[in-house]
Enzyme design. Sequence first.
Site, PDB file in Angstrom:
ATOM      1  CB  SER A   1      38.247   0.521   5.975  1.00  0.00           C
ATOM      2  OG  SER A   1      39.133   1.571   6.268  1.00  0.00           O
TER       3      SER A   1
ATOM      4  CD  GLU B   1      42.075   5.494   4.752  1.00  0.00           C
ATOM      5  OE1 GLU B   1      42.317   5.860   3.601  1.00  0.00           O
ATOM      6  OE2 GLU B   1      42.369   6.166   5.755  1.00  0.00           O
TER       7      GLU B   1
ATOM      8  CE1 TYR C   1      42.265  -1.493   2.654  1.00  0.00           C
ATOM      9  CE2 TYR C   1      41.663   0.649   3.526  1.00  0.00           C
ATOM     10  CZ  TYR C   1      41.740  -0.715   3.673  1.00  0.00           C
ATOM     11  OH  TYR C   1      41.287  -1.312   4.831  1.00  0.00           O
TER      12      TYR C   1
HETATM   13  P1  NAP Z   1      46.620  -7.206   7.722  1.00  0.00           P
HETATM   14  O1  NAP Z   1      47.366  -7.457   8.992  1.00  0.00           O
HETATM   15  O2  NAP Z   1      47.278  -6.442   6.619  1.00  0.00           O
HETATM   16  O3  NAP Z   1      46.180  -8.629   7.143  1.00  0.00           O
HETATM   17  C1  NAP Z   1      45.717  -8.781   5.838  1.00  0.00           C
HETATM   18  C2  NAP Z   1      45.432 -10.251   5.583  1.00  0.00           C
HETATM   19  O4  NAP Z   1      44.937 -10.391   4.243  1.00  0.00           O
HETATM   20  C3  NAP Z   1      46.658 -11.167   5.700  1.00  0.00           C
HETATM   21  O5  NAP Z   1      46.305 -12.315   6.414  1.00  0.00           O
HETATM   22  C4  NAP Z   1      46.952 -11.506   4.249  1.00  0.00           C
HETATM   23  O6  NAP Z   1      47.520 -12.786   4.066  1.00  0.00           O
HETATM   24  C5  NAP Z   1      45.527 -11.531   3.668  1.00  0.00           C
HETATM   25  N1  NAP Z   1      45.526 -11.490   2.225  1.00  0.00           N
HETATM   26  C6  NAP Z   1      46.186 -10.637   1.407  1.00  0.00           C
HETATM   27  N2  NAP Z   1      45.981 -10.971   0.123  1.00  0.00           N
HETATM   28  C7  NAP Z   1      45.161 -12.063   0.108  1.00  0.00           C
HETATM   29  C8  NAP Z   1      44.612 -12.865  -0.915  1.00  0.00           C
HETATM   30  N3  NAP Z   1      44.855 -12.655  -2.201  1.00  0.00           N
HETATM   31  N4  NAP Z   1      43.823 -13.895  -0.550  1.00  0.00           N
HETATM   32  C9  NAP Z   1      43.593 -14.172   0.775  1.00  0.00           C
HETATM   33  N5  NAP Z   1      44.101 -13.441   1.782  1.00  0.00           N
HETATM   34  C10 NAP Z   1      44.883 -12.400   1.454  1.00  0.00           C
HETATM   35  O7  NAP Z   1      45.231  -6.488   8.030  1.00  0.00           O
HETATM   36  P2  NAP Z   1      44.469  -6.253   9.432  1.00  0.00           P
HETATM   37  O8  NAP Z   1      44.978  -4.999  10.060  1.00  0.00           O
HETATM   38  O9  NAP Z   1      44.451  -7.530  10.185  1.00  0.00           O
HETATM   39  O10 NAP Z   1      43.002  -5.901   8.911  1.00  0.00           O
HETATM   40  C11 NAP Z   1      42.033  -6.904   8.667  1.00  0.00           C
HETATM   41  C12 NAP Z   1      40.998  -6.403   7.696  1.00  0.00           C
HETATM   42  O11 NAP Z   1      40.373  -5.253   8.238  1.00  0.00           O
HETATM   43  C13 NAP Z   1      41.535  -5.956   6.343  1.00  0.00           C
HETATM   44  O12 NAP Z   1      40.547  -6.250   5.395  1.00  0.00           O
HETATM   45  C14 NAP Z   1      41.692  -4.447   6.481  1.00  0.00           C
HETATM   46  O13 NAP Z   1      41.617  -3.843   5.216  1.00  0.00           O
HETATM   47  C15 NAP Z   1      40.499  -4.144   7.354  1.00  0.00           C
HETATM   48  N6  NAP Z   1      40.612  -2.967   8.211  1.00  0.00           N
HETATM   49  C16 NAP Z   1      41.684  -2.833   9.035  1.00  0.00           C
HETATM   50  C17 NAP Z   1      41.751  -1.742   9.888  1.00  0.00           C
HETATM   51  C18 NAP Z   1      42.906  -1.569  10.842  1.00  0.00           C
HETATM   52  O14 NAP Z   1      43.055  -0.465  11.370  1.00  0.00           O
HETATM   53  N7  NAP Z   1      43.675  -2.600  11.130  1.00  0.00           N
HETATM   54  C19 NAP Z   1      40.709  -0.815   9.902  1.00  0.00           C
HETATM   55  C20 NAP Z   1      39.610  -1.002   9.053  1.00  0.00           C
HETATM   56  C21 NAP Z   1      39.570  -2.098   8.216  1.00  0.00           C
HETATM   57  P3  NAP Z   1      49.105 -13.031   3.746  1.00  0.00           P
HETATM   58  O15 NAP Z   1      49.749 -13.226   5.081  1.00  0.00           O
HETATM   59  O16 NAP Z   1      49.094 -14.279   2.946  1.00  0.00           O
HETATM   60  O17 NAP Z   1      49.604 -11.846   3.013  1.00  0.00           O
HETATM   61  O1  F7E Z   2      48.612   5.810   8.429  1.00  0.00           O
HETATM   62  C1  F7E Z   2      50.308   9.098   8.473  1.00  0.00           C
HETATM   63  C2  F7E Z   2      49.608   8.693   7.191  1.00  0.00           C
HETATM   64  O2  F7E Z   2      49.407   3.701   7.374  1.00  0.00           O
HETATM   65  C3  F7E Z   2      47.970   6.635   9.381  1.00  0.00           C
HETATM   66  C4  F7E Z   2      44.914   0.622   7.621  1.00  0.00           C
HETATM   67  O3  F7E Z   2      44.766  -0.375   8.594  1.00  0.00           O
HETATM   68  O4  F7E Z   2      43.636   2.209   8.898  1.00  0.00           O
HETATM   69  C5  F7E Z   2      44.889   1.990   8.274  1.00  0.00           C
HETATM   70  O5  F7E Z   2      45.113   2.960   7.266  1.00  0.00           O
HETATM   71  C6  F7E Z   2      48.322   8.083   9.135  1.00  0.00           C
HETATM   72  C7  F7E Z   2      48.181   8.539   7.680  1.00  0.00           C
HETATM   73  O6  F7E Z   2      47.085   3.831   8.468  1.00  0.00           O
HETATM   74  C8  F7E Z   2      53.719   7.949   8.223  1.00  0.00           C
HETATM   75  O7  F7E Z   2      49.789   9.686   6.190  1.00  0.00           O
HETATM   76  C9  F7E Z   2      52.708   9.797   8.719  1.00  0.00           C
HETATM   77  O8  F7E Z   2      47.534   9.764   7.649  1.00  0.00           O
HETATM   78  O9  F7E Z   2      49.058   3.761   9.886  1.00  0.00           O
HETATM   79  P1  F7E Z   2      48.621   4.203   8.549  1.00  0.00           P
HETATM   80  P2  F7E Z   2      45.897   4.321   7.522  1.00  0.00           P
HETATM   81  O10 F7E Z   2      46.376   4.784   6.209  1.00  0.00           O
HETATM   82  O11 F7E Z   2      45.062   5.248   8.323  1.00  0.00           O
HETATM   83  C10 F7E Z   2      42.498   2.164   8.018  1.00  0.00           C
HETATM   84  C11 F7E Z   2      41.252   2.392   8.835  1.00  0.00           C
HETATM   85  C12 F7E Z   2      42.472   0.952   7.185  1.00  0.00           C
HETATM   86  O12 F7E Z   2      41.417   0.452   6.829  1.00  0.00           O
HETATM   87  C13 F7E Z   2      43.784   0.502   6.598  1.00  0.00           C
HETATM   88  O13 F7E Z   2      43.721  -0.854   6.169  1.00  0.00           O
HETATM   89  O14 F7E Z   2      49.697   8.269   9.459  1.00  0.00           O
HETATM   90  N1  F7E Z   2      51.753   8.868   8.465  1.00  0.00           N
HETATM   91  N2  F7E Z   2      53.926   9.264   8.569  1.00  0.00           N
HETATM   92  C14 F7E Z   2      52.348   7.709   8.162  1.00  0.00           C
HETATM   93  N3  F7E Z   2      51.851   6.502   7.849  1.00  0.00           N
HETATM   94  C15 F7E Z   2      52.727   5.494   7.591  1.00  0.00           C
HETATM   95  N4  F7E Z   2      52.241   4.272   7.302  1.00  0.00           N
HETATM   96  N5  F7E Z   2      54.080   5.699   7.631  1.00  0.00           N
HETATM   97  C16 F7E Z   2      54.628   6.914   7.946  1.00  0.00           C
HETATM   98  O15 F7E Z   2      55.851   7.072   7.970  1.00  0.00           O
END
Ligand code: NAP
Ligand code: F7E
Length: 341
Positions: free
Chosen positions: A135, A137, A159
């Site tokens: 990520s 992050e 995270y």
């Molecule tokens: P998501 O919608 O939050 O999905 C997370 C998945 O992880 C769910 O299927 C959840 O299953 C599973 N999980 C949680 N705890 C687990 C455990 N103990 N054992 C097995 N599975 C478990 O995340 P996403 O947005 O699809 O992202 C996919 C991956 O990419 C994640 O690793 C995230 O950190 C990473 N990522 C996401 C973004 C983004 O912007 N979306 C960016 C960079 C990296 P349950 O349904 O059972 O809870």
């Molecule tokens: O926040 C601001 C908050 O929770 C984005 C995950 O998929 O992307 C995701 O992480 C921004 C932050 O995503 C609210 O402070 C303001 O600056 O949508 P988010 P994230 O934290 O960037 C990365 C790449 C991952 O890997 C993660 O798994 O938005 N913000 N107001 C808020 N965010 C939330 N959630 N809620 C608010 O009310």
Amino acid sequence: MARRALITGITGQDGSYLAEHLLEQGYEVWGLARGQANPRVSRMRRLLSDVRVVRGDLLDQGSLISAVERVQPDEVYNLGAISFVPMSWEQAELTAEVTGMGVLRMLEAIRVCSGVSRGGSSGPDGQIRFYQASSSEMFGQVSETPQTERTAFHPRSPYGVAKAYGHFLTQNYRESYGMFAVSGILFNHESPRRGAEFVTRKVSLGVARIKLGLATELRLGNLEARRDWGFAGDYVKAMHLMLRAAAPEDYVIGTGRMKSVRELVEAAFSAVGLDWERYVVTDQTLHRPAEVDLLCADPKKARVQLGWEPRVSFDELVAMMVESDLRLLADGADPHDDSWP
Ligand code: NAP
Ligand code: F7E
């Protein structure tokens, strides 16, 4: 014979798009699902009836070994994680276990099942290829903009720290055992299937509720944070390209364009003809203990080496999410678990 893929995180946003993409490519797709009565598994099955389910949990080493033994995958995509950044402060140890140590357990399951020993494995074609969901992050407090594969890590949340561990471990298994193990450093990617707790979906749902007269305000935290937002359906294609590449390498995946939360809000409200300033309330309790102020990808390596490019623009993404939530709420569905468009 069809290639076989095992996806952890099959019930999440990316798991669903990746499964769809791999099924279209002719793969046999298996999803690792946890719990004995997980409602998100039923939601996934409604959308993706061709995905086969194998039980397992990233907290349980034995279950991962059994899953790999049963599925005999050609490719493993490790998308499972605790992925909501604020939760990682509330449950830091659990985040380390699932998001960090889960990577170790999955890599070990592959290593043990494929009999890989130190100094290299039997050869590229007999190998299980491994994708780790790293990520942006990990960059956290950024040292340069845009961020590339060489930018230093300075994670700002438990995270981000857990993801950095998984990232380095994946590199280490590649170097120690010659495994085809890669990380995609993905920047924020969104869709109508995004969890309702993330800001883009919170905004699209909030706008839809206000437009339909179901709410009168939307409470948000830091409006000044800037992110590089793309469409999840585009990003899962990059995951697949990384695993089909000739050599195992890590890639940054993003659009190269940054927008603030304020701009996101403006775009979403204006998509339904409303003035955001009449409805948005900022709430200090939604600010984070340590914020990531800005993230912006330099995806050049992926473009040049993988031929990958994002297709959906920021404005198209926002419009897609708002329209989808308007339809969902008008149909009376529960956005948390009823259905996935
Ligand atoms: P998501 O919608 O939050 O999905 C997370 C998945 O992880 C769910 O299927 C959840 O299953 C599973 N999980 C949680 N705890 C687990 C455990 N103990 N054992 C097995 N599975 C478990 O995340 P996403 O947005 O699809 O992202 C996919 C991956 O990419 C994640 O690793 C995230 O950190 C990473 N990522 C996401 C973004 C983004 O912007 N979306 C960016 C960079 C990296 P349950 O349904 O059972 O809870
Ligand atoms: O926040 C601001 C908050 O929770 C984005 C995950 O998929 O992307 C995701 O992480 C921004 C932050 O995503 C609210 O402070 C303001 O600056 O949508 P988010 P994230 O934290 O960037 C990365 C790449 C991952 O890997 C993660 O798994 O938005 N913000 N107001 C808020 N965010 C939330 N959630 N809620 C608010 O009310």
